[in-house]
Design a protein around this motif. Structure first.
Motif, PDB file in Angstrom:
ATOM      1  N   GLU A 152      85.323  46.186 -31.748  1.00  0.00           N
ATOM      2  CA  GLU A 152      84.508  46.671 -30.848  1.00  0.00           C
ATOM      3  C   GLU A 152      83.111  46.509 -31.358  1.00  0.00           C
ATOM      4  O   GLU A 152      82.681  47.042 -32.665  1.00  0.00           O
ATOM      5  CB  GLU A 152      84.685  48.404 -30.748  1.00  0.00           C
ATOM      6  N   ASN A 153      82.158  46.037 -30.597  1.00  0.00           N
ATOM      7  CA  ASN A 153      80.758  46.079 -30.834  1.00  0.00           C
ATOM      8  C   ASN A 153      80.025  47.374 -30.691  1.00  0.00           C
ATOM      9  O   ASN A 153      80.249  47.590 -29.424  1.00  0.00           O
ATOM     10  CB  ASN A 153      80.115  44.883 -30.013  1.00  0.00           C
ATOM     11  N   CYS A 154      79.626  48.030 -31.561  1.00  0.00           N
ATOM     12  CA  CYS A 154      79.037  49.422 -31.218  1.00  0.00           C
ATOM     13  C   CYS A 154      77.722  49.313 -30.459  1.00  0.00           C
ATOM     14  O   CYS A 154      77.423  50.370 -29.646  1.00  0.00           O
ATOM     15  CB  CYS A 154      78.941  50.231 -32.456  1.00  0.00           C
ATOM     16  N   ASP A 155      77.072  48.389 -30.170  1.00  0.00           N
ATOM     17  CA  ASP A 155      75.896  48.077 -29.397  1.00  0.00           C
ATOM     18  C   ASP A 155      75.958  47.508 -27.979  1.00  0.00           C
ATOM     19  O   ASP A 155      75.071  47.358 -27.382  1.00  0.00           O
ATOM     20  CB  ASP A 155      74.979  47.032 -30.370  1.00  0.00           C
ATOM     21  N   SER A 156      77.168  47.347 -27.736  1.00  0.00           N
ATOM     22  CA  SER A 156      77.640  46.724 -26.121  1.00  0.00           C
ATOM     23  C   SER A 156      79.423  47.387 -26.128  1.00  0.00           C
ATOM     24  O   SER A 156      79.456  48.292 -26.831  1.00  0.00           O
ATOM     25  CB  SER A 156      77.570  45.473 -26.138  1.00  0.00           C
ATOM     26  N   ASP A 157      79.466  47.011 -24.936  1.00  0.00           N
ATOM     27  CA  ASP A 157      80.798  47.489 -24.409  1.00  0.00           C
ATOM     28  C   ASP A 157      81.923  46.608 -24.705  1.00  0.00           C
ATOM     29  O   ASP A 157      82.880  46.649 -24.391  1.00  0.00           O
ATOM     30  CB  ASP A 157      80.701  48.011 -22.901  1.00  0.00           C
ATOM     31  N   PHE A 158      81.473  45.404 -25.592  1.00  0.00           N
ATOM     32  CA  PHE A 158      82.443  44.422 -25.862  1.00  0.00           C
ATOM     33  C   PHE A 158      83.456  44.706 -26.848  1.00  0.00           C
ATOM     34  O   PHE A 158      83.215  45.647 -27.922  1.00  0.00           O
ATOM     35  CB  PHE A 158      81.792  43.183 -26.460  1.00  0.00           C
ATOM     36  N   SER A 159      84.833  44.631 -26.613  1.00  0.00           N
ATOM     37  CA  SER A 159      86.020  45.007 -27.537  1.00  0.00           C
ATOM     38  C   SER A 159      87.159  43.974 -27.191  1.00  0.00           C
ATOM     39  O   SER A 159      87.183  43.311 -26.192  1.00  0.00           O
ATOM     40  CB  SER A 159      86.391  46.300 -27.317  1.00  0.00           C
TER      41      SER A 159
END
Length: 186
Positions: A152-159
């Motif tokens: 998970e990228n904590c700075d965006s909603d990408f996972s």
């Protein structure tokens, strides 16, 4: 020595990567060619990785639409020297993530030694090759099975759920990368 070929689905690329054990470290050499959003590019990178799977030095050379750039990094204690300049904004970052390769996702996976169900939030030096940008980001890795991790990228909603082999090397990163060939040479 491991030889790996990844196909970049999002980055429309091919990567040939060689991982070689040398004394108490790993040496990685890789070449990537691709075409993304109209940009024709090639990237070569060399990593020196310690026994804990942390990068000590890197050299990334890219050519994007005929323009060449080089990024040299060397960890010095808690500091990063980038292109011979001390970069205080990267102080304490122990991981790097190069945008156009899945290999650098294997670094925290092998370093953290997580049990199934365990998760870690880490600070990472993110190197966006195609945008010519370096920045500090937060990422979360959660081990969900023997060979799967939720990234998970904590700075965006990408996972995404990343699948790895027995050595913790990324085999499948849905929508981004997949292994098309792997060979363990002697």
């Amino acid at each position: 020595m491991n030889l790996i070929v990844w196909r970049g689905l999002f980055y429309k690329s091919w990567e040939h990567c060689k991982i070689e054990k040398q004394a108490d470290m790993l040496a990685v050499e890789s070449i990537i060619v691709g075409n993304h959003q109209g940009k024709i590019y090639n990237v070569s990178y060399v990593l020196k990785i310690n026994a804990e799977w942390c990068v000590q030095e890197f050299e990334i050379t890219s050519e994007i639409d005929g323009v060449t750039a080089v990024v040299l990094g060397k960890e010095q204690g808690e500091e990063w020297l980038i292109n011979d300049q001390l970069r205080s904004e990267f102080r304490g970052l122990h991981y790097i993530d190069i945008s156009v390769t899945p290999l650098t996702n294997s670094l925290p996976i092998n370093n953290l030694h997580m049990a199934i169900g365990e998760q870690h939030v880490i600070d990472v030096l993110y190197i966006d090759i195609l945008a010519n940008d370096l920045k500090a980001v937060k990422q979360r890795y959660s081990r969900i099975s023997k060979d799967q991790y939720l990234y998970e990228n904590c700075d965006s909603d990408f996972s995404s759920i990343i699948q790895v082999d027995a050595k913790g090397i990324v085999k499948s990163y849905p929508g981004l990368f997949e292994v098309v060939a792997e060979n363990v040479a002697k």
